[in-house]
Design a protein around this motif. Structure first.
Motif: not given
Length: 132
Positions: A1-14, A106-113
């Motif tokens: 969950m932490l990795l997902r929150l970080a990845a999405g949290g960095f993508l969203l503001p951009h 990071t996002l590829v790892v989230v996609a795989l998990l």
């Protein structure tokens, strides 16, 4: 969950920066100029669609909704950014591709998990009986 929150949290503001000009972002017209600066097409509504996709992908990754698909879309944005910046070398401090590649991986790892146990994906799948 932490990795997902970080990845999405960095993508969203951009995405929000491109869409609305928030967080010091360029807004839609500035984003269109950025695309043209990389010799990419930017006819309307392409900048709007790309910014909306990036924003929606970030939101979905944060909440774990359609996580695999959303993280793959986010990864596609970031690998494209890395490719566009490869002429500047490796280090991001010089405009290189290091930072976008980090977030691509990071996002590829989230996609795989996938979204994980604490995600809307898990909640929705449990409600339809797909998760034991």
């Amino acid at each position: 969950m932490l990795l997902r929150l970080a990845a999405g949290g960095f993508l969203l503001p951009h995405g929000l920066g491109k869409l609305f000009g928030w967080f010091g972002g360029p807004g839609l017209s500035g984003f269109a100029d950025e695309l043209r600066g990389f010799s990419l097409p930017a006819p309307a509504p392409l900048p709007l669609l790309l910014a909306a996709m990036q924003t929606l992908a970030g939101l979905c990754v944060v909440f774990g909704l359609f996580t695999t698909f959303a993280a793959a879309i986010g990864g596609a944005f970031l690998v494209t950014t890395a490719a566009l910046n490869r002429g500047h070398g490796w280090f991001w401090m010089h405009g290189g591709m290091e930072y976008p590649l980090l977030w691509t991986v990071t996002l590829v790892v989230v996609a795989l998990l996938g979204g994980g146990q604490w995600s809307l994906d898990a909640l929705l799948l449990d409600r339809v009986g797909a998760v034991p």
